[in-house]
Every structure is written in C-alpha cells, then in structure tokens.
Scaffold this motif. Sequence first.
Motif, PDB file in Angstrom:
ATOM      1  N   THR A   2       0.843  -1.194   0.000  1.00 43.16           N
ATOM      2  CA  THR A   2       0.000   0.000   0.000  1.00 43.16           C
ATOM      3  C   THR A   2       0.882   1.250   0.000  1.00 43.16           C
ATOM      4  O   THR A   2       2.096   1.164  -0.003  1.00 43.16           O
ATOM      5  CB  THR A   2      -0.910   0.020   1.243  1.00 43.16           C
ATOM      6  N   ALA A   3       0.247   2.373   0.020  1.00 37.70           N
ATOM      7  CA  ALA A   3       0.912   3.673   0.139  1.00 37.70           C
ATOM      8  C   ALA A   3       1.992   3.879  -0.909  1.00 37.70           C
ATOM      9  O   ALA A   3       3.155   4.051  -0.590  1.00 37.70           O
ATOM     10  CB  ALA A   3       1.495   3.861   1.534  1.00 37.70           C
ATOM     11  N   PRO A   4       1.624   3.858  -2.195  1.00 39.65           N
ATOM     12  CA  PRO A   4       2.644   4.146  -3.203  1.00 39.65           C
ATOM     13  C   PRO A   4       3.113   5.589  -3.166  1.00 39.65           C
ATOM     14  O   PRO A   4       4.192   5.887  -3.626  1.00 39.65           O
ATOM     15  CB  PRO A   4       1.942   3.838  -4.535  1.00 39.65           C
ATOM     16  N   ARG A   5       2.292   6.462  -2.602  1.00 43.45           N
ATOM     17  CA  ARG A   5       2.713   7.850  -2.467  1.00 43.45           C
ATOM     18  C   ARG A   5       2.615   8.289  -1.019  1.00 43.45           C
ATOM     19  O   ARG A   5       1.756   7.842  -0.280  1.00 43.45           O
ATOM     20  CB  ARG A   5       1.846   8.767  -3.329  1.00 43.45           C
ATOM     21  N   LEU A   6       3.521   9.174  -0.662  1.00 42.42           N
ATOM     22  CA  LEU A   6       3.522   9.718   0.687  1.00 42.42           C
ATOM     23  C   LEU A   6       3.235  11.217   0.621  1.00 42.42           C
ATOM     24  O   LEU A   6       3.508  11.861  -0.387  1.00 42.42           O
ATOM     25  CB  LEU A   6       4.887   9.517   1.347  1.00 42.42           C
ATOM     26  N   GLY A  21       1.035   6.721   5.355  1.00 45.84           N
ATOM     27  CA  GLY A  21       1.173   7.478   4.110  1.00 45.84           C
ATOM     28  C   GLY A  21       1.695   8.878   4.306  1.00 45.84           C
ATOM     29  O   GLY A  21       1.624   9.703   3.398  1.00 45.84           O
ATOM     30  N   THR A  22       2.210   9.173   5.487  1.00 47.01           N
ATOM     31  CA  THR A  22       2.731  10.501   5.767  1.00 47.01           C
ATOM     32  C   THR A  22       4.186  10.386   6.197  1.00 47.01           C
ATOM     33  O   THR A  22       4.530   9.542   7.026  1.00 47.01           O
ATOM     34  CB  THR A  22       1.913  11.186   6.880  1.00 47.01           C
ATOM     35  N   LEU A  23       5.009  11.222   5.624  1.00 46.46           N
ATOM     36  CA  LEU A  23       6.408  11.290   6.019  1.00 46.46           C
ATOM     37  C   LEU A  23       6.586  12.552   6.858  1.00 46.46           C
ATOM     38  O   LEU A  23       6.378  13.664   6.364  1.00 46.46           O
ATOM     39  CB  LEU A  23       7.312  11.330   4.778  1.00 46.46           C
ATOM     40  N   TYR A  24       6.901  12.356   8.118  1.00 46.99           N
ATOM     41  CA  TYR A  24       7.074  13.472   9.042  1.00 46.99           C
ATOM     42  C   TYR A  24       8.543  13.863   9.061  1.00 46.99           C
ATOM     43  O   TYR A  24       9.416  13.006   9.215  1.00 46.99           O
ATOM     44  CB  TYR A  24       6.638  13.075  10.456  1.00 46.99           C
ATOM     45  N   ILE A  25       8.794  15.140   8.904  1.00 47.66           N
ATOM     46  CA  ILE A  25      10.168  15.621   8.875  1.00 47.66           C
ATOM     47  C   ILE A  25      10.320  16.683   9.956  1.00 47.66           C
ATOM     48  O   ILE A  25       9.614  17.692   9.949  1.00 47.66           O
ATOM     49  CB  ILE A  25      10.514  16.227   7.499  1.00 47.66           C
ATOM     50  N   ALA A  33      10.305  10.468  10.132  1.00 49.83           N
ATOM     51  CA  ALA A  33       9.651   9.247  10.605  1.00 49.83           C
ATOM     52  C   ALA A  33       8.406   9.005   9.767  1.00 49.83           C
ATOM     53  O   ALA A  33       7.758   9.938   9.303  1.00 49.83           O
ATOM     54  CB  ALA A  33       9.282   9.366  12.078  1.00 49.83           C
ATOM     55  N   HIS A  34       8.112   7.738   9.561  1.00 44.47           N
ATOM     56  CA  HIS A  34       6.883   7.379   8.851  1.00 44.47           C
ATOM     57  C   HIS A  34       6.503   5.973   9.269  1.00 44.47           C
ATOM     58  O   HIS A  34       7.287   5.272   9.903  1.00 44.47           O
ATOM     59  CB  HIS A  34       7.075   7.473   7.334  1.00 44.47           C
ATOM     60  N   LEU A  35       5.303   5.583   8.909  1.00 42.81           N
ATOM     61  CA  LEU A  35       4.893   4.207   9.162  1.00 42.81           C
ATOM     62  C   LEU A  35       5.327   3.371   7.968  1.00 42.81           C
ATOM     63  O   LEU A  35       5.189   3.801   6.823  1.00 42.81           O
ATOM     64  CB  LEU A  35       3.374   4.115   9.359  1.00 42.81           C
ATOM     65  N   CYS A  36       5.861   2.213   8.256  1.00 43.35           N
ATOM     66  CA  CYS A  36       6.386   1.323   7.213  1.00 43.35           C
ATOM     67  C   CYS A  36       5.413   1.258   6.040  1.00 43.35           C
ATOM     68  O   CYS A  36       4.214   1.045   6.218  1.00 43.35           O
ATOM     69  CB  CYS A  36       6.626  -0.069   7.788  1.00 43.35           C
ATOM     70  N   ASN A  84       8.320  11.827  -3.069  1.00 43.68           N
ATOM     71  CA  ASN A  84       7.111  11.416  -2.345  1.00 43.68           C
ATOM     72  C   ASN A  84       6.513  10.097  -2.841  1.00 43.68           C
ATOM     73  O   ASN A  84       5.394   9.759  -2.487  1.00 43.68           O
ATOM     74  CB  ASN A  84       6.020  12.503  -2.407  1.00 43.68           C
ATOM     75  N   THR A  85       7.224   9.392  -3.675  1.00 42.92           N
ATOM     76  CA  THR A  85       6.706   8.140  -4.210  1.00 42.92           C
ATOM     77  C   THR A  85       7.526   6.976  -3.664  1.00 42.92           C
ATOM     78  O   THR A  85       8.752   7.062  -3.557  1.00 42.92           O
ATOM     79  CB  THR A  85       6.775   8.147  -5.750  1.00 42.92           C
ATOM     80  N   VAL A  86       6.838   5.907  -3.321  1.00 42.78           N
ATOM     81  CA  VAL A  86       7.502   4.720  -2.806  1.00 42.78           C
ATOM     82  C   VAL A  86       7.857   3.803  -3.967  1.00 42.78           C
ATOM     83  O   VAL A  86       6.996   3.410  -4.746  1.00 42.78           O
ATOM     84  CB  VAL A  86       6.594   3.977  -1.809  1.00 42.78           C
TER      85      VAL A  86
END
Length: 135
Positions: A2-6, A21-25, A33-36, A84-86
């Motif tokens: 899941t989460a191809p984009r953040l 789906g969120t990248l915290y900076i 930090a983000h969720l796997c 922003n893409t996984v």
Amino acid sequence: MTAPRLTHVFIDNFPDQLEPGTLYISIPYTTAAHLCCCGCGHEVVTPLSPTDWQLTFDGQSVSLHPSIGNWSLACQSHYWIRTNTVHWAPRWSPERIATNRTHRTTTPEPTPAPSNPPTTLKDRLAQLLHRRSRK
Ligand SMILES: [Zn+2]
C-alpha cells in the motif's frame, strides 16, 4: 503493498500517532519518521545526517537517500522514497543484509527496535538524541 505515495509534513515535534502514508520531517530533531510503507504499521525512524539519510526537498516533494531497508522488522520491506513516491526495492537475502550490517557501505539501517522497546515514538526520539549526544 500500500501507500505508493507519501505526503510529507514538516513538523517540530512528532505526534504520538503517525498517520499512514505521511512522512514526518522534523528539522529540530534532524529526523524523519513514517509508518512502514508495506502497511504493517511499524514506525520507521530515519535520522538525517551525512552518515544516515539525506533528505532532498525540491520545493514540492521530498526524497530520502539511500533506500530504507527495514531489516529489523518482521516484514523486512525495502524501498526508496523518491519525490514522495515509494519505489519498492528487491528484498535482500539474509547474507546480503548481514554483509551490509558489517560494512555499512550502502544502506544504513533505521534505528532498530531495542529488545526492551520504549512505548512511544517520543521515547525513541529521546533515546536517539541521547545516543547522538554521546558521540
Ligand atoms: Zn512493514
């Protein structure tokens, strides 16, 4: 998978609960930090430094370098975050993971879960900062 984009957010302090789906900076913590991204829900903490991860912000999206290999998680997921893409990377064999751990030449490892894990992200960050201040 899941989460191809953040979605990235710049914050000073990390929330108690990260959103998927969120990248915290956090610039004050020089940590992201983000969720796997596999959806397993584990927090992945990536310290930002010349020897850890480097964050690139192009004004619209962020990239992290090098790749994120969650070897210490059960899922052992491995991916790149670019603009922003996984991008999923091939799984590494246990031998390759062991080699990387020994030589530390390519992909650093996210802060591994300690055997007696602190309960909150804030505790882990405090631990991280404590470790850095002793360097
Ligand atoms: Zn995962």
